[in-house]
Structures are given as C-alpha cells and as structure tokens.
Write an enzyme that holds these catalytic residues in place. Structure first.
Site, PDB file in Angstrom:
ATOM      1  N   ASP A 513       0.923  -0.951   0.244  1.00 33.43           N
ATOM      2  CA  ASP A 513      -0.025   0.458  -0.529  1.00 33.43           C
ATOM      3  C   ASP A 513       0.766   1.111   0.175  1.00 33.43           C
ATOM      4  OD1 ASP A 513      -2.100   1.590   0.235  1.00 33.43           O
ATOM      5  OD2 ASP A 513      -2.518   0.540   2.195  1.00 33.43           O
ATOM      6  N   GLU A 516       2.599   5.001  -4.224  1.00 31.31           N
ATOM      7  CA  GLU A 516       2.730   6.042  -5.236  1.00 31.31           C
ATOM      8  C   GLU A 516       4.240   6.531  -5.485  1.00 31.31           C
ATOM      9  OE1 GLU A 516      -0.258   4.713  -4.209  1.00 31.31           O
ATOM     10  OE2 GLU A 516       0.390   5.773  -3.118  1.00 31.31           O
TER      11      GLU A 516
END
Length: 929
Positions: A513, A516
């Site tokens: 998770d 990005e």
C-alpha cells in the site's frame, strides 16, 4: 505553406502505402512538395465544417476560389471540435496577447457559447509551423527518418532534430518512436519483445506528411484512418512533448487510473496520469498510470495504442473526435495494436508488456480485512465466527494495526501477541494470512534498534535528495525514508527483511500500500529544490497542482534516474521485488496486491481499487474500474466490498457482497471506527444472502481458475465488457453496469437502493438462467428481471460449458469436491468448454507440464470430455453431475460410456444426469436419445 482550408480540398490520393515504397538515393517518394497535412481527414473536416454552419467556406474552396484568407478568416474557419489547445496551462487567464505570442488563434466566445465549457479560446492555426521530415530510409524492420524543427517552439530547450523510427513488428503490431537524434533521453526500462523480422502481410498501411510532419495509419481492410497526427503540430521540448491525432470514432476506453464510466467522454475531457494517494474521486489522477487506450471503430473492429512513457502526462480528449498526448519527459514511444477485435487487441498489448502471472487458487477465494480490528484476538474471533456460520473464507488480512508503531516488519507484542497462533490456526484450517506493508521505513528510531532502517542506510538503498542525503518524508510511522526499488541492492535488503519477519509470522501473501509513493509532507520535510524537475515549465492537471503533492520530490535521486522519470514506476518496481521475495521465501506462487500500478504489473501483482466509500455510487464505479484493469493486463482486481470509508447499510453491503463475489479479486475491507461489515455482523437474512452468493463463487472457482489460466497463457481478460463478445452490437459499447466472466457468464448486479428488480441488456442469442436453466431468446434487448435482496442475476450464454464444483468453506475444501458440469446448448444444440487444473500453488505448472487440461463438447446429443493433458491432481477429482440446458425434447434414455444411466428432465428443458462418479483424468461420453 498551404492552409488547412486549401488542403482539405486539394489532396492527391496515394496509390500505395509509403511504408512499402522503396527509397531512391535515400529520399523516399513521401518527400513531396505538397504536404498531405489533411490526408484522410479531409472528409471529416468538411463534415465538421458543414455541421458548424460554415457552408460558404466550403463552397468557396470547392469552387476553386483563389481568395487569400486573412488570419482571422483562417482561424474562424476551424470548427470548434477541431480546435487544439495552444495554451493548456491552468490557473491563469489566457489573453489575446499571450495566445498570439505563441502564434496561435484567439477567439473569445460570446456569452451564450461560454457555457459550453472546454472549447479553447487559444488554438493552433491551420498553418502553425512544426517539424519537417527531411529524410526517410528503409531499415531491416521498417524505416528511420530525421525530423527538423522549422521554427523555435515556445517551451524552453526545444529539440531541433528528432529521430523517427518505425518498425513493422508483426502483421498486427506497429512500433513508432520519436526521440532526440543527438542526445539520449530517459526511456522506460520495461522488458519488451524485440522484433526479429519485418511483418510480411501487415493489415495496416502507414503514410507520411513531409511538412509539417505527420503520420497517417490506415486499416487496409476498411480503409479506416486510425491515426492522423497532422491535425495539430508535433512539439518536442526537453520537458514538454505533445502529439495529437484524429480518432475514427468516439468509443474510447482505458487511459487509467481514473474514476469514470468505462466509455470515456470526449466532451473536452482531460485525463491525467501521475500516481497519487487520494481516495478515488472523479476527474483526478489516482494511484496508477496506464497510457494505453482501446478504441472501437465503426463496423466493430478495434485497435489499441500504448505510449511507453512513465513521465507525468495528460491526455486531452475532444469531440472531433480527437486526442492529444502531453508528457513532460521521456520519448514518444508508441505501440499500435490492430486487433482487429477487442480481445485480440488486449492480447497483442500483453504480448508487449507481458502476460499476467497465474495466481494461487486460494487467491481467488473470499478475503476479509479491516483497519481497526485492534488486536489479534479480535481478528481471530471474526475468523472463528465465519467458520461457525460456515461462510466461505480463504484468507484473513490485517491492516497497519498489527504493526508496532506502524513500522514494517514488526508486530505489536501486546495487542497482537497471539498473531503467530492465529496464523498457525489459519493454516491448520486450510486458510491463509496476508499482511500489509508500506514502503516508508521509520527513520527516527534509536541507532541499532530498527534493522530495516539501519541496514538500509548502511547499504545506501534509500531515495536521496539532490544533495545526496537520504530523503525524509512522513507517512504512518512518522518520519520515513523510502526504499529505492530501482536499485538491485534493494531487492536483497527487502528479501532479508521479509524473510526475517516470515520466521516469526509465516504470512502467505503481501499487500503493498501507499506505494505511489505516498508522503504526507509534500516532497520531503525540507521541501524540494527550486529547479525545473520540481517546477517544470508545464505541469499536467495533477491533483494538488504540483508533482510533489503528497509524494516525494520529483528531483529526488534514485539508482537509475531521478524520481521525475521513475515516480509512476514505483509501485511496479516494489511489486516486482515483493513477488520475487515471496517466491524465494515460500517456494510457491506469490499473492501480491498493490495499490499503485504501471503496465506489466500483472506479471507481479493484482490490484484493488483503493480507498472507496460505502456509497451506492462507489459500488457502481467499481464495475468500470474492474473492466479497465482487465484492459491493462491486471485481471486480478477488485474493489473493497461494502466500501472502505464510512458506514455501510445492510442493504448496500448485501448488494455489494453479491457484486463483489464476481470481482476477480474478492475482498471485504473497511476502515477503523466504523460499524463492522463482515458477513457475520448482519442479520440472519443478510448473512444468509452473503453466504449463498459466496457459495456460488466457490462453485464457480474451476471456471474462474481456467479463465485466469487463459489470461496467463494468452492474455485474455477475465472480467470482460460485453462489447468484447458482441463487437457488432453498438448498444454494448456503453454498458458498464453488467459484465461477463470470460465469454460465457453474464453478471447483472443491482446497483441502486430499494430495488427488487433490475434491468439488464441481453445481446442477441439464447441466454440461460444460471440457477434454473430457464432460457430467454433475445433479439438484443433490455429485460426487467426479479432481483430480491437475496438474489443476483446470472446468465449463461448459449454454446458454453462451465465446470463447477460442490462448494466448501475454503478453496482447499472445494478443490477436492466432485464437479458439476453445466452445458448451455446453442440453437444448433452444440456447446464447448474447457478446464485447467493443477495443485493450485506450485510455480510454473503449465510450463513444467504438471497440470491437467480437458475440453468438453456437445454435438448431436452427445457430451464428451476429452483429456488433452493429465497429471496426478486430476485423479483425485470426480465428475458427479451433468446438467444440460436447452434440451428441447425429453430423452427416452441416457447412456454414460455406453451404459444406461438414470436421469431427470424438467419442463424448462433441463436434463440432469447425476451420480456419475466419473474420474476427471479419463475421457467419457454421455448420450441422450
């Protein structure tokens, strides 16, 4: 240079493709004085002009008028849908002076038109100078050319000389690259196949315009123009690359990751690709970047375009229909896939980026998670409650609660002290454990107390600032450093951390998770540099208005390049390292689910659609999301069932569990401090409905597993848009509230509150109710169906054979149960299906030949099972029941391998043959007379 208007009516038609003409003295025939600027789009232009009411313009030029147009006349003659934005910068008022300083047209619309948002006031004139094609020479695989800039561009460090390379890689794939001819530029380090010979019979032709330079790609069979880049100038500066094309239709899909309908709007719509940590919302760039689109052409053919570029970019769509790519780095590296049907387009795309990995069988079961269990015992109680109600569950997950101080590779010794025992208990029951990992590594621990940071610092595997110091941001643990997964040394460090933790908590899969990567401090705790990497001349329409918004500085240094180039690759690189580590630790197929993704990610991980909300509209948005990621080659995808944020209702969660049971990846997950939403948290009525739909999923696991095998082997989609199977039916092009599993199973969920019925579209043909076998013969129509709260509508397409299995409480229990084969006869009483079967977890079973593969057929009232390949796993499985839907007359007798067998026949034309006890590893035939 001639104007657009003149060229629209003064175009010589080439007799054959320039791509196939031989050069003479190094100068091919395409280098002609007369530009083919409007070749192939002349008719489009004239139609647009006619529709816009400028009929006198058209008449004057068709009659050969020699009137010399003024600049205003030239600009006014460009129809609004064909106005390409010359001043796309945001957050500023574009004035006439600014616009004309770029040599562009400025037409300020009057008040009534102003409400039609999107039409640019500043746009390129017909004769805007661009590059000139100076030379073009044949090569072994295609051709190479030289482009020279005619007039200096308005972005800094524009590149004067470009190299064009064209490779005719296959009969259905074309590779076009434009880059700096003198200095190397960053290119995505993606392993792509290299062509070894030139295509012999391409189904496309390619033509060129000399001045201004442009490409025109046609489909040979139809003559359709698939690409025409002459409609607006090519711009190639160091930090601004732009190229536009006319599209042959408005049916455009892909270009992720965004929350939108599956079919994109071309009404002045801009899609930004820059990985961003943000709860999914419309109109913004989300977690991943996929610069690939699929377009359905008139007549049912399809093609796809992939721009292999990892820099921040945006794709501007306009109603011409037309598209503009704008990237702020790298090169223009295009792959075009000619299909001609949409299934083939996606397969051809995956031949370039790589086919997805085969998931473990248990990865297709039901997964349960929440942020906020609080303790390992609380987590354990949910697992036990699910078992108590015999609700299928394969994997239990934990969010960041399990960690000590939110630090990776730790678990809370007080709240999660029984976590090792929980994982042991899961394994004893044939279940699995998955934990979350965030890339941010805590950097504020006493020296020597946190090995992951200390050792990472010693090995130099973290992302650095422009000054060469470890970049410090802030995520869950507080101040953090970020592993540089472009550094090969990071793989070993990551593996060692995971291996050490696995000895304490023997996890089975990993959930990566915040990759990005997310940073709660924009850029770093010290900000970012004032240079042009962090503040480029042009910033695409990214959420936050800055490349560093909620992520690390674009100027940050990584092993292979600056973060400016690698940002969109971060999730892919982490997934690759994580899958590799899991394989080495467990020696089995890895299960990795990643938030951030990039093309080729399906080789290493699946994806979930992020931090959605417990709202009806979020449930709907998940369907186009799942369909889009199947286009992107990541078929193992799903949304958080019942929603992540907010509190669900019993009705919403029941409906969402019904839909989620048909996500390829099915996980119920919600946030902390909200009402529980696992199946056991609801009333007996809702709980039973959820259990029943999960049992239906588990019954269908053999079919689903076979679909994943096809995805792994050939690049098929698993969850499939209807138009993939019915490309001639234009009605299907906009459907994103229904979908198919493979070719055969139609899913029609209820997506609105308070409904006890649902309307679904049935393409032409016979469709059978999955549960009862009752049929409907559709001419291509929408039908209203009963949909009580305990029911989701499923239909089988005629001609399909589905392998199903008696469901159990886990995939391991189910996998040993007898099979039920369902044959849905076509109108000529035939059907076909197949089954891939192996041990469900070993690596490379197909590649090593350790699998079984069976083909099922029905023809002339005979069902046959043919074993094409067998291994020992199949000997443990029996076929117990055959159901045949669409048997028009009751048989007088049924034989199994020549011997009579009891059967039943219902008035809805369903034949059932039970108690077969046929071994899966041996072929058999069943005949009804």
């Amino acid at each position: 240079m001639k104007s657009y208007q003149k060229l629209a009516t003064d175009i010589p038609q080439p007799t054959e493709s320039y791509a196939e003409e031989e050069s003479i003295d190094g100068k091919p025939p395409c280098l002609r004085k007369l530009s083919t600027w409007w070749l192939g789009v002349g008719l489009l232009m004239m139609v647009a002009v006619l529709l816009s009411g400028v009929t006198m313009w058209m008449f004057r030029h068709m009659s050969g008028s020699q009137h010399e147009q003024t600049p205003l006349e030239k600009c006014s003659a460009v129809p609004e849908p064909l106005r390409f934005d010359c001043y796309p910068e945001r957050n500023m008022v574009v004035t006439k002076e600014l616009c004309e300083s770029r040599g562009c047209c400025f037409i300020e619309r009057d008040q009534p038109l102003r409400s039609r948002s999107g039409v640019p006031w500043c746009f390129y004139p017909p004769d805007f100078p661009s590059y000139t094609l100076e030379s073009l020479n044949q090569t072994e695989l295609g051709m190479v050319g030289l482009l020279r800039r005619k007039v200096k561009a308005y972005y800094p460090r524009d590149i004067e000389r470009l190299q064009l390379s064209v490779e005719f890689e296959t009969d259905t794939r074309l590779h076009i690259k434009i880059t700096d001819s003198t200095s190397p530029r960053f290119e995505v380090p993606l392993e792509v196949p290299q062509a070894v010979k030139r295509a012999e019979n391409p189904i496309y032709s390619l033509e060129f315009s000399k001045e201004p330079f442009g490409l025109l790609l046609r489909r040979r069979a139809s003559g359709a123009v698939l690409l025409n880049t002459t409609v607006a100038p090519l711009i190639f500066a160091d930090q601004f690359l732009q190229i536009s094309t006319i599209l042959p239709s408005k049916f455009l899909y892909g270009l992720g990751e965004h929350r939108s309908s599956f079919l994109h709007s071309l009404d002045w719509n801009t899609l930004t690709l820059w990985a961003r940590d943000v709860p999914p919302m419309e109109s913004y760039n989300l977690y991943g970047a996929h610069p690939f689109y699929l377009l359905m052409e008139e007549g049912g053919s399809a093609h796809g375009v992939f721009l292999l570029n990892s820099n921040a970019m945006e794709v501007a769509l306009q109603p011409a229909p037309a598209l503009t790519w704008r990237a702020i780095g790298g090169v223009l590296d295009f792959y075009i896939f000619l299909g001609p049907d949409p299934n083939m387009v996606i397969q051809q795309y995956q031949q370039v980026i790589g086919f997805p990995a085969m998931p473990p069988f248990w990865g297709l079961g039901f997964h349960l998670c929440r942020w906020g269990y609080g303790t390992s015992n609380e987590t354990w109680q949910i697992v036990k409650a699910m078992r108590n109600y015999q609700i299928p569950q394969d994997a239990q997950w934990n969010d960041i609660d399990y960690m000590e101080g939110y630090r990776d590779f730790t678990f809370d010794p007080e709240k999660f002290d029984t976590l090792p025992q929980l994982v042991e208990d899961l394994h004893k029951h044939g279940q699995y454990y998955v934990m979350i990992l965030d890339p941010g590594i805590s950097s504020t621990n006493p020296p020597g107390s946190y090995w992951p940071y200390d050792e990472g610092l010693r090995r130099g595997i973290f992302i650095n600032t422009t000054q060469g110091q470890t970049l410090i941001g802030q995520v869950w643990p507080g101040l953090t450093a970020f592993p540089d997964f472009s550094n090969p040394d990071t793989y070993q460090w990551w593996l060692e951390n995971l291996n050490q933790f696995h000895t304490r908590i023997p996890f089975d899969g990993l959930w990566i998770d915040m990759n990005e990567p997310s940073d709660f401090k924009d850029g770093s705790v010290d900000g970012c540099s004032p240079g042009e990497l962090d503040n480029p001349p042009y910033v695409p329409a990214v959420l936050g208005g800055s490349l560093s918004a909620k992520t690390v500085c674009a100027s940050a240094k990584q092993s292979t390049s600056v973060h400016y180039n690698l940002h969109n690759l971060y999730g892919l690189m982490e997934a690759k390292a994580t899958a590799s580590a899991l394989i080495q630790i467990r020696g089995k197929r890895p299960l990795v689910i990643s938030r951030s993704t990039f093309p080729s990610q399906g080789r290493y991980s699946g994806h979930w659609l992020g931090d959605n909300m417990s709202k009806w509209k979020d449930m709907y948005w998940s369907v186009p999301g799942v369909l889009s990621f199947n286009l992107f080659g990541i078929p193992l995808v799903g949304a958080d069932i019942c929603g992540f944020s907010g509190t669900t209702s019993e009705e919403l969660c029941t409906r969402w569990m019904q839909l989620g049971a048909f996500y390829p990846f099915a996980r119920n997950h919600n946030t902390q401090k909200e009402k529980a939403q696992d199946p056991v948290a609801f009333s007996s009525v809702a709980r039973t409905a959820m259990k029943e739909v999960l049992l239906t999923r588990y019954a269908l696991l053999p079919f689903l597993y076979t679909l994943f095998h096809r995805a792994h082997l050939q690049g098929h989609t698993v969850a499939r848009a209807l138009f993939f199977e019915f490309p001639q039916d234009v009605i299907t092009y906009s459907i994103d509230k229904q979908f198919l599993w493979g070719q055969s199973l139609l899913v029609t969920p209820v997506l609105e509150p308070g409904m006890d019925s649902v309307i679904g579209y049935f393409p032409r043909g016979v469709w059978y109710d999955y549960y009862t076998g009752s049929s409907v013969n559709s001419s291509g129509e929408s039908l209203k169906m009963a949909a009580p709260l305990d029911h989701i509508n499923l239909h089988l397409r005629e001609g399909a054979i589905l392998p199903t299995q008696k469901p159990g409480s886990t995939s391991w229990v189910s996998s040993g149960n007898p099979l039920r084969l369902i044959a849905a006869l076509s109108q000529n009483a035939s059907a076909w299906g197949d089954l891939f079967w192996d041990d469900g977890e070993s690596l490379d079973t197909f590649e090593r030949g350790d699998y079984s593969y069976l083909v099922f057929n029905v023809t002339q009232n005979v069902f046959t099972s043919t074993v094409l390949h067998a291994n020992v796993e199949a000997t443990y499985i029996t076929v117990d029941v055959l159901s045949v839907y669409g048997v028009r007359e009751k048989p007088s007798r049924v034989t199994v391998n020549g011997k009579e067998n009891p059967f039943s026949y219902l008035d809805n034309q369903v034949l059932t043959v039970s108690d077969l006890n046929l071994n899966l590893s041996q072929g058999f035939s069943i005949r009804w007379l």
